[in-house]
Design a protein around this motif. Sequence first.
Motif, PDB file in Angstrom:
ATOM      1  N   ALA A  49     -43.555   7.154 -79.342  1.00  0.00           N
ATOM      2  CA  ALA A  49     -43.744   5.709 -79.476  1.00  0.00           C
ATOM      3  C   ALA A  49     -44.896   5.367 -80.419  1.00  0.00           C
ATOM      4  O   ALA A  49     -44.810   4.417 -81.181  1.00  0.00           O
ATOM      5  N   LEU A  50     -45.975   6.158 -80.381  1.00  0.00           N
ATOM      6  CA  LEU A  50     -47.143   5.779 -81.174  1.00  0.00           C
ATOM      7  C   LEU A  50     -47.088   6.319 -82.606  1.00  0.00           C
ATOM      8  O   LEU A  50     -47.256   5.565 -83.559  1.00  0.00           O
ATOM      9  N   THR A  51     -46.871   7.615 -82.764  1.00  0.00           N
ATOM     10  CA  THR A  51     -46.963   8.194 -84.115  1.00  0.00           C
ATOM     11  C   THR A  51     -45.687   8.885 -84.562  1.00  0.00           C
ATOM     12  O   THR A  51     -45.570   9.253 -85.724  1.00  0.00           O
ATOM     13  N   ASN A  52     -44.769   9.105 -83.653  1.00  0.00           N
ATOM     14  CA  ASN A  52     -43.558   9.882 -83.923  1.00  0.00           C
ATOM     15  C   ASN A  52     -43.897  11.248 -84.523  1.00  0.00           C
ATOM     16  O   ASN A  52     -43.201  11.758 -85.393  1.00  0.00           O
ATOM     17  N   GLY A  53     -45.028  11.802 -84.072  1.00  0.00           N
ATOM     18  CA  GLY A  53     -45.409  13.135 -84.521  1.00  0.00           C
ATOM     19  C   GLY A  53     -46.184  13.153 -85.831  1.00  0.00           C
ATOM     20  O   GLY A  53     -46.652  14.190 -86.255  1.00  0.00           O
ATOM     21  N   GLY A  54     -46.321  12.001 -86.477  1.00  0.00           N
ATOM     22  CA  GLY A  54     -46.908  11.969 -87.806  1.00  0.00           C
ATOM     23  C   GLY A  54     -48.384  11.625 -87.807  1.00  0.00           C
ATOM     24  O   GLY A  54     -48.953  11.440 -86.744  1.00  0.00           O
ATOM     25  N   PRO A  55     -49.010  11.523 -88.933  1.00  0.00           N
ATOM     26  CA  PRO A  55     -48.405  11.715 -90.252  1.00  0.00           C
ATOM     27  C   PRO A  55     -48.014  13.174 -90.497  1.00  0.00           C
ATOM     28  O   PRO A  55     -48.734  14.061 -90.035  1.00  0.00           O
ATOM     29  N   GLY A  56     -46.912  13.365 -91.195  1.00  0.00           N
ATOM     30  CA  GLY A  56     -46.388  14.721 -91.361  1.00  0.00           C
ATOM     31  C   GLY A  56     -46.009  15.267 -90.006  1.00  0.00           C
ATOM     32  O   GLY A  56     -45.215  14.657 -89.302  1.00  0.00           O
ATOM     33  N   SER A  57     -46.623  16.397 -89.626  1.00  0.00           N
ATOM     34  CA  SER A  57     -46.334  16.930 -88.296  1.00  0.00           C
ATOM     35  C   SER A  57     -47.644  17.133 -87.539  1.00  0.00           C
ATOM     36  O   SER A  57     -47.729  17.936 -86.638  1.00  0.00           O
ATOM     37  N   SER A  58     -48.668  16.362 -87.930  1.00  0.00           N
ATOM     38  CA  SER A  58     -49.999  16.645 -87.380  1.00  0.00           C
ATOM     39  C   SER A  58     -50.172  16.218 -85.926  1.00  0.00           C
ATOM     40  O   SER A  58     -51.117  16.647 -85.275  1.00  0.00           O
ATOM     41  N   THR A  59     -49.313  15.353 -85.406  1.00  0.00           N
ATOM     42  CA  THR A  59     -49.434  15.025 -83.978  1.00  0.00           C
ATOM     43  C   THR A  59     -48.123  15.375 -83.254  1.00  0.00           C
ATOM     44  O   THR A  59     -47.698  14.665 -82.345  1.00  0.00           O
ATOM     45  N   THR A  60     -47.498  16.463 -83.671  1.00  0.00           N
ATOM     46  CA  THR A  60     -46.233  16.866 -83.052  1.00  0.00           C
ATOM     47  C   THR A  60     -46.489  17.888 -81.943  1.00  0.00           C
ATOM     48  O   THR A  60     -46.935  18.993 -82.223  1.00  0.00           O
ATOM     49  N   ALA A 115     -47.861  23.091 -83.480  1.00  0.00           N
ATOM     50  CA  ALA A 115     -47.452  22.288 -82.317  1.00  0.00           C
ATOM     51  C   ALA A 115     -48.090  22.811 -81.037  1.00  0.00           C
ATOM     52  O   ALA A 115     -48.528  22.031 -80.178  1.00  0.00           O
ATOM     53  N   LEU A 116     -48.165  24.123 -80.910  1.00  0.00           N
ATOM     54  CA  LEU A 116     -48.766  24.719 -79.708  1.00  0.00           C
ATOM     55  C   LEU A 116     -50.252  24.372 -79.631  1.00  0.00           C
ATOM     56  O   LEU A 116     -50.765  23.971 -78.584  1.00  0.00           O
ATOM     57  N   TRP A 117     -50.914  24.498 -80.767  1.00  0.00           N
ATOM     58  CA  TRP A 117     -52.341  24.184 -80.822  1.00  0.00           C
ATOM     59  C   TRP A 117     -52.569  22.705 -80.478  1.00  0.00           C
ATOM     60  O   TRP A 117     -53.454  22.355 -79.701  1.00  0.00           O
ATOM     61  N   PHE A 118     -51.712  21.830 -81.056  1.00  0.00           N
ATOM     62  CA  PHE A 118     -51.842  20.400 -80.762  1.00  0.00           C
ATOM     63  C   PHE A 118     -51.629  20.144 -79.267  1.00  0.00           C
ATOM     64  O   PHE A 118     -52.373  19.394 -78.640  1.00  0.00           O
TER      65      PHE A 118
END
Lengths: 438, 294
Positions: B235-246, B67-70
Amino acid sequence: MSNNPRRARRARRTAFTAGTASVALLVTACGGTGGSTAAAPKEFSYLSATENTTVKNVLTTLSKEACAAENKARPLKVENVPQSSLDQKLQLLAGQDALPVQFAAGNSPALTGQLDKSGKIADLEGELSLLGVYDQLQPAAVSTIKALYDGKVSVLPYEYNIEGIFYNKKLFQDRGVAVPTTWDELTASAEKLRAGGVQPFSAAGKEGWPLTRVLSGYLYRSLGPDALQDIRSGKAKLTDPAYVKAAQEIADLGKKGYFGEGVASISYDVAMNQFLSGKAAMFYMGSWALANIADPKVNTVGVENIGFMPFPTVAGGKGSADQYPSNVGLGITLGAKSFDGKTGDWVACIAKNYGSTALKDAGTISGFKTNTPVQDANAVTAQIRKTIGDSKQNVLWFEALFGTKATTVSTSNAASLVNGSMSPQQFMQTVQDALKNQ
Amino acid sequence: MHRVLGDRRAILILLGPALLVYSLIMLVPMVWSLGYSFTKGNSIDGFTGNGLANFERLLTDPAVHEALWFTLKFSFVVTIGQVLAGYLLALLYVFHLKRASALVRTLVFFPVVLPTVAVGLLFQNLFQVAPQPGPVNSLLGALGLEPVDWFASGGTAFWVLIVMEIWRSMGFYAVLLFAGLVDIPDEVLESARLDGASGLRLVRHIVLPLSFPVLMSSLIFSINGTLKIFDAVVALTNGGPGSSTTPLTLYMFQTSFTYGEYGYGSTIALLLTVVSLLVSLVVFRLTRRDLTKG
């Protein structure tokens, strides 16, 4: 302005004390630790998830008809909260000792267990026995509840659902596909349907759970009814070869394109619509879908074209096809503190009348006995009611025994397993890691 | 006036209420939250002291690292993107469209006033592949290319998120930077032109240095906004897929409110505060040094 230093100092001190006092006041108010007095509730308050309309409608009907007297003594009052913020709301209310008389008890059984441990939930087995209505619960529903809630009856079976595969009879017939009874037959049928230009399965990858249910279906058939209990007790790990094999089978369905394109973007409603408009031949779902199947506005292929089959057996597997995954919907329970005589009257009345009213008004199957005979709406409903009646042993769903974190991780990664962006090994490892951290 | 402002009691009376409100709604919850990071439990079971366990977990939790890296990656790319796009638009307004820019300015600013959730749904539909291919995939199809399932992998979902965020906010930065560019005196530009500077050279040697302060303000705005991104992702991805955009914010929210781990959630919030503070300090130092030079 005064220049007297002593007065000024006193005034400063007063202001400081006042400030500190108000901070302290606010902090205690926020902390919510103050125990409230145990006054009897004035209303039969019911906190429901907004999405579930059946239970509140049936309760409202009961309050006007069969339970009018109980309603007069303690009127029903329904409050709603979106299901996604239900857990949050319950935690806050429980922390303030302000839980309603009756409430939807959290999205995962783990939260209900937590409420139970802290003594917030009424012991329904004891209370219903005292009221003399414990026999109004269907034994199958009771065994499902006990399997979910550590051997306790923590919730009332307002819904009783079994799961399996709904299929489109006409599409099967047109392409010469027989109803499969084994996993190999199922995949062969899917291939035949795909070759015939029909999408074999519709599934809501956006929600994720409709995919992990297929995974647990395979696990229960291959490893037997204890497949996921063993994960919980630590006897087995999701990364063991037999478990990864199940994930591999589900990933293969996706790899071969049986779920159609862009499964990660398909929502529950879209998946339901794909199946009920004849765009997909099979749909793994629970019996709550009967309400949509019976609705001619949604179901354009006609209710007579919909069939139901149990999850097929796996060659050499320990499970059998008459073990149905079952659940009681979103668990609805009663607070321990407010369970008194008047609440008891309400609960006794619900136990006696809910089953038939729900079946008659909403066409849904509950875990209460139907004391007034009701004509089935259609053949599938009749078939499912019979299956529930005959069912001897039930199994749970993939996330049933997981905590909230592992549940979220599992459902949010399910689409990645099916569309190939995550390997079966990776998927199982991710869920296993989430299980470790709770 | 001096007598009033020199009196400590008067200062207390004048500042007191505001200070009290600020303390109650800002400082107390912050300190409270800091306190929670040394506990475990939730409001049902009650809270118990947990020492430094949450901080140890923070260091070893792969989800926090992801999450920090993202968050940092997202913040870096979007900040550059939105300030650059805003600056180019502002240059376009001032030097090319001139007085006729009002309509374009309004149109480009429009997404800023739209609710983020609506923009998220709009982009979901633009880039979707199922149940119907969205306009982007239809275009790819028309060009003879394979449709892309943008939300199926973290890599492509990240770029859709970037494009959405830049599109949504560039109008704001364009207007902000436009205000800075308009402030540059005409005489300076005129004399530079007489000296033979034009086009890129004019921008490089005159416009850029003179609009530097407002450019720096935009950077600070942008970094602070993007580090704390929440609604657009939900709104767009809800953090997904998985947790890759969290991002950290969403992971903090899930930990505290969905998983019921208030203590650990507070620790993640603390990490986010420290990151924001560090980045702000770095930007602040850079600004100060450059301003004294200019």
